[in-house]
Design an enzyme around this catalytic site. Structure first.
Site, PDB file in Angstrom:
ATOM      1  N   HIS A  56       0.863  -1.185   0.000  1.00  0.00           N
ATOM      2  CA  HIS A  56       0.000   0.000   0.000  1.00  0.00           C
ATOM      3  C   HIS A  56       0.898   1.233   0.000  1.00  0.00           C
ATOM      4  O   HIS A  56       1.481   1.575   1.024  1.00  0.00           O
ATOM      5  CB  HIS A  56      -0.916  -0.010   1.228  1.00  0.00           C
ATOM      6  N   ILE A  57       1.000   1.878  -1.138  1.00  0.00           N
ATOM      7  CA  ILE A  57       1.908   3.015  -1.276  1.00  0.00           C
ATOM      8  C   ILE A  57       1.540   4.135  -0.307  1.00  0.00           C
ATOM      9  O   ILE A  57       0.364   4.358  -0.033  1.00  0.00           O
ATOM     10  CB  ILE A  57       1.935   3.522  -2.737  1.00  0.00           C
ATOM     11  N   HIS A  58       2.545   4.794   0.213  1.00  0.00           N
ATOM     12  CA  HIS A  58       2.329   5.914   1.123  1.00  0.00           C
ATOM     13  C   HIS A  58       3.542   6.819   1.118  1.00  0.00           C
ATOM     14  O   HIS A  58       4.658   6.373   0.882  1.00  0.00           O
ATOM     15  CB  HIS A  58       2.014   5.430   2.546  1.00  0.00           C
ATOM     16  N   LEU A  59       3.301   8.082   1.364  1.00  0.00           N
ATOM     17  CA  LEU A  59       4.348   9.100   1.412  1.00  0.00           C
ATOM     18  C   LEU A  59       4.668   9.382   2.876  1.00  0.00           C
ATOM     19  O   LEU A  59       3.753   9.557   3.677  1.00  0.00           O
ATOM     20  CB  LEU A  59       3.848  10.374   0.712  1.00  0.00           C
TER      21      LEU A  59
END
Length: 153
Positions: A120-123
């Site tokens: 789950h991509i996240h910054l």
């Protein structure tokens, strides 16, 4: 240039349980009634912010799309636009609330790049000049920071 070592022994609980509890971002995204406990200070239309429960530094916050995607090329223009705008607002709020001035802002894609949660991509927004407060109850302190950020945003 001055360097400092960040010592965060509380992260061991996270490291020990990586992958055992499913996607914590999807869980938080689906539980708006538990935003304080899940450390969610902001929900937008396409993305939401969530404090790192096991922070390296005080105010370590992440921004993730609601959709469970792993690659940045899968993100829509709307998700990107909202993510970047929210990152700007969060850094300003962290400056006011936590006194942060210097930040690392980035996305780790893949295990070799340092992603603890690859699916789950996240910054990440990581203040580099704040310390996690010495407290007997880090969870309670993080909930208060969540509320403070919510008000500041």
């Amino acid at each position: 240039m001055d360097y400092r070592v960040v010592y965060a022994p509380w992260r061991y609980r996270y490291i020990k349980n990586i992958g055992k509890e499913g996607c914590f971002l999807c869980r938080a995204a689906g539980e708006p009634h538990r935003d304080d406990e899940n450390l969610v200070p902001h929900r937008g239309r396409h993305v939401f912010a969530i404090l790192n429960k096991y922070p390296y530094t005080w105010g370590h916050v992440m921004i993730a799309p609601y959709r469970h995607i792993s690659q940045f090329e899968e993100m829509t223009a709307e998700e990107w636009t909202e993510m970047v705008a929210l990152a700007g607002r969060l850094t300003q709020a962290l400056a006011r609330i936590a006194g942060a001035r210097d930040f690392i802002i980035g996305i780790n894609v893949g295990r070799a790049a340092g992603a603890g949660l690859e699916s789950h991509i996240h910054l990440h927004i990581i203040p580099k000049d704040t310390d996690v407060p010495a407290t007997d109850d880090l969870d309670l302190a993080l909930i208060q920071l969540t509320r403070d950020l919510r008000r500041a945003l």
